[in-house]
Design a protein around this motif. Sequence first.
Motif: not given
Length: 420
Positions: A32-61
């Motif tokens: 359960g921890s890995f499902v959220n914590d492992m991709y935390l370092p990539t959140l800023p990268e995903m904002v750029r990759s998907f051309h979206t906002t911080t709050s939208t990417v955090q909806l993945g969490l």
Amino acid sequence: MSDNNSTASAGGLSGGYYVFLIVYLVLLSAFGSFVNDMYLPTLPEMVRSFHTTTSTVQLGLTFGMIGLGFGELILGPLSDRFGRKPVLIAALIVFCIGAACSVWSRTIHTFIWWRLVQGLGASGGYFLARTIPADLYKGRALAKVMALVGAINGFAPASAPVIGGLVAKSIGWQGIFWILFGFSAMLLILSPAFKESLPQSRRVSGHFGVAFKNYAVLSHNRHFLIHVMLKGSALGMLFAYISSAPFIIQDHYGYTQLQFGLFMGFNALFVATGSMVALRFHPLKKAAVWAGTALVLIAAGQAVCFWTVDSVWVYEALNLPMLFCLGMIFTVGNTLAMNEGRECAGDASALIGLAGYIFGAVASPLVGLGDMLHSTAITIFTLAVLTFIFARLSRALPADLMASPSSAIRAAAPESPAKK
């Protein structure tokens, strides 16, 4: 399934199987921890990759937590009806599907929906890590197993961001979900060695709807609900910290993904330490009062510093005691709630998980609104006050670990076939 393959009491566990069980419970909880914590370092990268906002990417969490919460709500009664093992295997298969499909997401919205599927699948392992010990133990023995699993599992959030940072640096965020796919597949491979912890004689019988009736009983148990809310508000604080930390450490203070992972890994060890230290308190609930009081003071200090002192080291210095106190509260909340609801452990564990993820799902996007530092401070302080209130309510209850489960739950617990 014969009783030889079912372990209904602590005395039925051999030394070798006990070690396997603890390791397997740690892996399930870590999942359960890995499902959220492992991709935390990539959140800023995903904002750029998907051309979206911080709050939208955090909806993945958020959607991952919604899946975890509601998955537990569905699977809890099913595990009380059909046993822990078949529910676990089905949930792991669902997660494998969600992890594989998320890799091929072309839009952030598609990715978010597959995160929901991942949460539904991961919920099986996460809530069973609480449920299985309650099948086998009670009282102080249950507290020791819960704390031991929680302490060892402190290495999961410690290692997950580090692994995620390394993987993301080499093969991008998609590689993280292939790692999670492999983790789930490993748990599936190990599942034949797990012995069913809920024997046939203790399962809910009758028509299918009977498996869900204990939710109504538990929802009227004030002692149980106080401990559920204690754990939930504390978990909300943890998720507020987790979802804001990548942006504070990487974007605001300029550290790399790997450095962020090292920060998170070191900090997570304080959760593990706090979970074990809680056992030194008698009664156990006293640990929650001490930790809840400290959390309010720490959160207030963090709010002042976010407005007046722009220093990563002050931020880090306040995170460490905060996480230590959260670890203490996790042990208290999990143990007292499961001890109170152990007559219908699957349902009780599901409600504990649902409450935590509701708090987390609300807190995660809130920290991304407006100024990240200010919104994080407000969110964490609010949750700290709530945690303190529920800790005080828990301390006022007369019962602790030596008490039997509530008479209301015992009266509503389904009769075994032998008694009918």
